[in-house]
Design a protein around this motif. Structure first.
Motif, PDB file in Angstrom:
ATOM      1  N   VAL A 483       0.856  -1.187   0.000  1.00  0.00           N
ATOM      2  CA  VAL A 483       0.000   0.000   0.000  1.00  0.00           C
ATOM      3  C   VAL A 483       0.893   1.238   0.000  1.00  0.00           C
ATOM      4  O   VAL A 483       1.768   1.372   0.859  1.00  0.00           O
ATOM      5  N   TYR A 489      -2.949  10.054  -2.312  1.00  0.00           N
ATOM      6  CA  TYR A 489      -3.733   8.911  -2.766  1.00  0.00           C
ATOM      7  C   TYR A 489      -5.083   8.852  -2.055  1.00  0.00           C
ATOM      8  O   TYR A 489      -5.214   9.290  -0.904  1.00  0.00           O
ATOM      9  N   TYR A 491      -8.248   5.723  -1.507  1.00  0.00           N
ATOM     10  CA  TYR A 491      -8.302   4.265  -1.512  1.00  0.00           C
ATOM     11  C   TYR A 491      -9.752   3.792  -1.542  1.00  0.00           C
ATOM     12  O   TYR A 491     -10.633   4.407  -0.942  1.00  0.00           O
ATOM     13  N   HIS A 621     -14.733   6.021  -1.113  1.00  0.00           N
ATOM     14  CA  HIS A 621     -13.272   6.030  -0.980  1.00  0.00           C
ATOM     15  C   HIS A 621     -12.885   6.621   0.372  1.00  0.00           C
ATOM     16  O   HIS A 621     -13.690   7.285   1.034  1.00  0.00           O
ATOM     17  N   ASN A 623      -9.192   8.054   2.839  1.00  0.00           N
ATOM     18  CA  ASN A 623      -7.852   8.630   2.728  1.00  0.00           C
ATOM     19  C   ASN A 623      -6.766   7.785   3.375  1.00  0.00           C
ATOM     20  O   ASN A 623      -5.582   8.096   3.257  1.00  0.00           O
ATOM     21  N   GLY A 625      -5.068   4.031   3.574  1.00  0.00           N
ATOM     22  CA  GLY A 625      -5.042   2.810   2.782  1.00  0.00           C
ATOM     23  C   GLY A 625      -4.750   1.534   3.534  1.00  0.00           C
ATOM     24  O   GLY A 625      -5.345   0.492   3.252  1.00  0.00           O
ATOM     25  N   GLN A 626      -3.816   1.572   4.482  1.00  0.00           N
ATOM     26  CA  GLN A 626      -3.394   0.333   5.137  1.00  0.00           C
ATOM     27  C   GLN A 626      -4.526  -0.317   5.915  1.00  0.00           C
ATOM     28  O   GLN A 626      -4.709  -1.534   5.869  1.00  0.00           O
ATOM     29  N   ALA A 642      -5.515   1.897  -4.977  1.00  0.00           N
ATOM     30  CA  ALA A 642      -4.937   3.175  -4.546  1.00  0.00           C
ATOM     31  C   ALA A 642      -4.825   4.055  -5.785  1.00  0.00           C
ATOM     32  O   ALA A 642      -4.225   3.653  -6.786  1.00  0.00           O
ATOM     33  N   LYS A 643      -5.410   5.251  -5.723  1.00  0.00           N
ATOM     34  CA  LYS A 643      -5.435   6.117  -6.904  1.00  0.00           C
ATOM     35  C   LYS A 643      -4.985   7.527  -6.522  1.00  0.00           C
ATOM     36  O   LYS A 643      -5.381   8.039  -5.467  1.00  0.00           O
ATOM     37  N   ARG A 644      -4.205   8.120  -7.404  1.00  0.00           N
ATOM     38  CA  ARG A 644      -3.801   9.503  -7.182  1.00  0.00           C
ATOM     39  C   ARG A 644      -5.037  10.394  -7.272  1.00  0.00           C
ATOM     40  O   ARG A 644      -5.803  10.339  -8.254  1.00  0.00           O
ATOM     41  N   TRP A 658      -2.936   4.684 -10.959  1.00  0.00           N
ATOM     42  CA  TRP A 658      -3.855   3.771 -10.278  1.00  0.00           C
ATOM     43  C   TRP A 658      -3.074   2.510  -9.932  1.00  0.00           C
ATOM     44  O   TRP A 658      -2.379   1.949 -10.794  1.00  0.00           O
TER      45      TRP A 658
END
Length: 780
Positions: A483, A489, A491, A621, A623, A625-626, A642-644, A658
């Motif tokens: 991640v 990013y 998520y 979505h 903010n 990710g983990q 995970a996307k910019r 992505w």
């Protein structure tokens, strides 16, 4: 003399005579006239964004680029009557004016390979609307050495308050163009350009010069500002050049420019594909126009919007209707105020009033002429929209973006949907034609009065990409095992289902898989687009899933829905095994392409466009990710994305903007053959030969012989029996057991997991997961 072969072609509303289509115009490249005509017809929607309304100078190559060529400014006497022209210059030449795709086809048929445009547009042919700096390198100068000079000049130009755009010339030079307001003559604009160029040349005297004569340049790059003269021109953006390789004058982003090694990579055979794939690098060019820096008014601090004469002070007559409908002590909308601005700005609002609609507002006579358009801007020619004229609005409404309180006129959220400049291109008895230019929307429209306040709005020009009808491929992600921890990013869950692009047009839904297979008929519960969306038209990226009682996606169930047949059976399954469609992106919405907007902004449009409590759901979505990945792992989900947050949407391209992070390492592969089975597998197969497609090439990844149960093996065998047996397919790598293998046409897609790639590029410890019929291309 050989007889000229002619035929007629319908281009829009025009009939154009074409001749000698097989004539070779680029001998070294084998390019014939038909290809040149085809190029100009395909690129017309984008090229005309910059050439439309401009006088053209043509460079014709009647016998191809190895024969004689000549400039032509005068319109031929035998030109069709529908071709517009304007008389300009001391010599009173009748210049052809760029107008429509049919004109480009007609010019291409004359072997007018190069289109050069004057810097002004009708009706103000004596006032340029951009400033150009032509970087002309000397003989032997490499293109890559021009790039740092262009970047240095860009930085200088920006300090003067301009937005510089760059394009290749089709040779080794570059054009830097800065949009300006068309309010001054050529000489005044030239002096402004000179004011920028002189100190730049003094600073970089060893590299650049203003000397026109070649002998005085001494190996330096000419910063040619002398093109900013009446009657001078530059090659139009996207025009061909009459040179080997058929190069194109290609607009680029500044980031793209840094990666260019040879400008010939942009040519007749690559330019259209690049524009369709990446979009127009100069989109919204005119919307960045500013006054030239030598004639800008001094900026003074604006006073707060307080009416010193009190609430009883009368507004201008044209804004009285606006003021009477509003209580400005309760609404954040701007109050009516006198204005003598005679600019050309426009705004389109997405307005959640009693019913969702769009408001088109055009600046005129110090106010905004306004129309409510219930179904939004028409997406392409032939579609007409009702537009109801409303009261004039103050100019401050150009930047109004907010919520009008309950109980007030027009209560509801109002979003700026598009903001830029417009130009009336033609006045008619009961209406007018106009061009919108902005970062968000670019197109030419006609508005026609029918009766009272009712008008009809239609689009005149063809968009370069028709997102509702074209075969748009979804953007693809790179795979990673960790991640990302960097900022920027967002998520979301990676839904384990069928990737689909859902198009909506006037309430009708069409669903296509990643491989462009139309599967609309398989999912009747997703047909009610008018009930599911707050939109008339749209294109959405989504995943279709079947959920169990705990809300977990079950891939086998959705594949069963995909492969079911019979109208009655499909309808029955839509109730006993219903699908949900999780939408995570929006590419197009009500006349506006969103692909160039940041992902986080597209998410906002998406959330606003999808109604709650329908089979369509917005994929949420977060903010962090983990923790999302840990949750996906805990609940045995496929993984996360995970996307910019600032990423554009790039149709059909795989990008590391992505990232997919799977709970288990896996890959999509093509089954290219099988080995015979032994023992209990004697009636099926022993192992499957698999290859991974990278671009257009298959890379051999070995054999997979585990992960099957008896039922799965029977299902796979039934699928493989329908595939044609062939000789060994063309793959990269050395195949195993070729003598005992049955080779198959590479069309069956499967998913396998593996531990890692071996040194000879095989999958180590591959395990079969499932077939992926959703990724197969439907038979013709």
């Amino acid at each position: 003399m050989a007889k000229k072969k002619t035929q007629w072609a319908q281009v829009g509303k025009r009939e154009v005579e074409l001749s000698n289509l097989e004539k070779v115009l680029f001998p070294e490249d084998g390019i014939v006239k038909a290809e040149v005509i085809e190029y100009y017809l395909k690129i017309a929607p984008t090229l005309l964004n910059y050439a439309n309304g401009r006088a053209l100078t043509l460079i014709r190559f009647p016998d191809g680029i190895t024969g004689e060529s000549f400039y032509q400014k005068n319109r031929p006497e035998w030109a069709p009557k529908w071709i517009e022209f304007v008389t300009l210059g001391k010599e009173k030449k009748d210049y052809i004016v760029a107008t429509e795709p049919a004109l480009l086809v007609w010019l291409a048929n004359l072997a007018s390979l190069e289109l050069h445009q004057l810097h002004s547009r009708k009706p103000t042919f004596d006032m340029p609307d951009y400033m150009v700096f032509d970087l002309d390198p000397p003989e032997g100068y490499t293109f890559t050495k021009v790039i740092p000079i262009a970047k240095a000049l860009k930085e200088v130009i920006e300090t003067y308050g301009y937005t510089p755009f760059v394009k290749t010339t089709g040779g080794k030079g570059l054009h830097i163009c800065c949009p300006i307001e068309a309010t001054h003559d050529f000489h005044t604009v030239f002096e402004a350009a000179q004011d920028i160029a002189k100190p730049f040349v003094e600073r970089y005297a060893n590299d650049v010069t203003l000397h026109i004569k070649k002998e005085a340049r001494k190996g330096r790059v000419l910063v040619d500002i002398f093109r900013i003269r009446s009657g001078q021109s530059i090659v139009s953006p996207y025009s061909l050049r009459g040179r080997n390789g058929a190069p194109v004058s290609m607009p680029l982003t500044w980031d793209e420019l840094e990666l260019v090694q040879d400008p010939k990579e942009f040519n007749i055979r690559t330019a259209v594909e690049k524009v369709v794939r990446d979009g127009d690098a100069w989109q919204g060019f005119d919307a960045y126009a500013v006054a030239i820096h030598t004639h800008r008014p001094k900026v003074t601090a604006k006073k707060k919007n307080v009416n010193p004469e009190g609430t009883k002070h009368k507004s201008p007559e044209q804004l009285e209707a606006y003021s009477k409908k509003r209580d400005f002590t309760k609404t954040p909308e701007p109050a009516a105020a006198p204005a003598d601005n005679t600019g050309s700005k426009f705004v389109v609002h997405r307005h959640h009033a009693s019913r969702l609609h769009y408001d088109l507002r055009l600046e005129k006579d110090g106010v905004l002429k306004s129309w409510a358009v219930p179904k939004g801007l028409p997406p392409y020619p032939g579609v007409k929209r009702l537009a109801v004229q409303t009261e004039d609005h103050p100019l401050e409404y150009l930047t109004f973006d907010g919520a009008i309180p309950k109980g007030q006129y027009g209560a509801g959220d109002m979003w700026i949907y598009a903001l830029g400049k417009y130009q009336i291109t033609k006045d008619k008895k009961d209406g007018f034609y106009f061009r919108l230019t902005s970062k968000e929307v670019n197109g030419e429209y006609r508005i026609h009065k029918m009766k009272d306040k009712e008008w009809l709005l239609e689009r005149v020009d063809e968009p370069q990409v028709n997102y509702l009808h074209a075969d748009i491929e979804p953007m693809l992600a790179e795979q990673t095992d960790k991640v990302p921890t960097k900022d920027g990013y967002i998520y979301e869950i990676k839904w384990d289902g069928i990737r689909a692009l859902v198009s909506l047009e006037d309430g009708q839904v069409k669903i296509k898989t990643r491989s462009l297979r139309d599967v609309t008929s398989q999912f009747p519960e997703l047909w009610a687009g008018d009930k599911a969306f707050r939109a008339t038209n749209g294109l959405f990226d989504a995943e279709i899933v079947c959920l169990d009682a705990e809300g977990k996606p079950i891939f086998k169930r959705v594949i069963n829905r995909l492969s079911s047949t019979g109208e009655t059976n499909i309808l029955k399954l839509s109730k006993s095994n219903p699908v949900h469609c999780y939408i995570f992106d929006c590419l197009y919405l009500d006349g506006k392409a969103l692909v160039n907007e940041p992902l986080i902004k597209r998410k906002e449009w998406l959330a606003d466009a999808v109604r709650p409590e329908t089979p369509y759901r917005v994929s949420e979505h977060m903010n962090e990710g983990q923790s999302l990945f840990d949750a996906a792992k805990l609940h045995s989900l496929e993984g996360i994305m995970a996307k910019r947050a600032d990423s554009k949407y790039m149709p059909g391209r795989r990008s590391d903007l992505w990232l997919k992070i799977k709970v288990r390492e896996s890959a999509e592969v093509t089954v290219i053959g099988f080995t015979p089975g032994k023992g209990v597998r004697g009636q099926t197969f022993g192992a499957l030969h698999i290859a991974e497609r990278i671009g257009d090439t298959l890379h051999y990844r070995g054999k997979v012989g585990t992960g099957f149960d008896d039922a799965t093996m029977k299902d796979i065998t039934a699928v493989l029996k329908k595939v044609d047996v062939i000789k060994k397919p063309n793959v990269v790598g050395t195949v195993l057991d070729p003598k005992i293998t049955t080779w198959l046409e590479p069309k069956t897609i499967a998913e396998v997991s593996y531990s890692k790639l071996t040194p000879d590029n095989m999958f180590r410890e591959p395990v079969f997961i499932r077939l992926r019929p959703d990724l197969e291309v439907a038979a013709e």
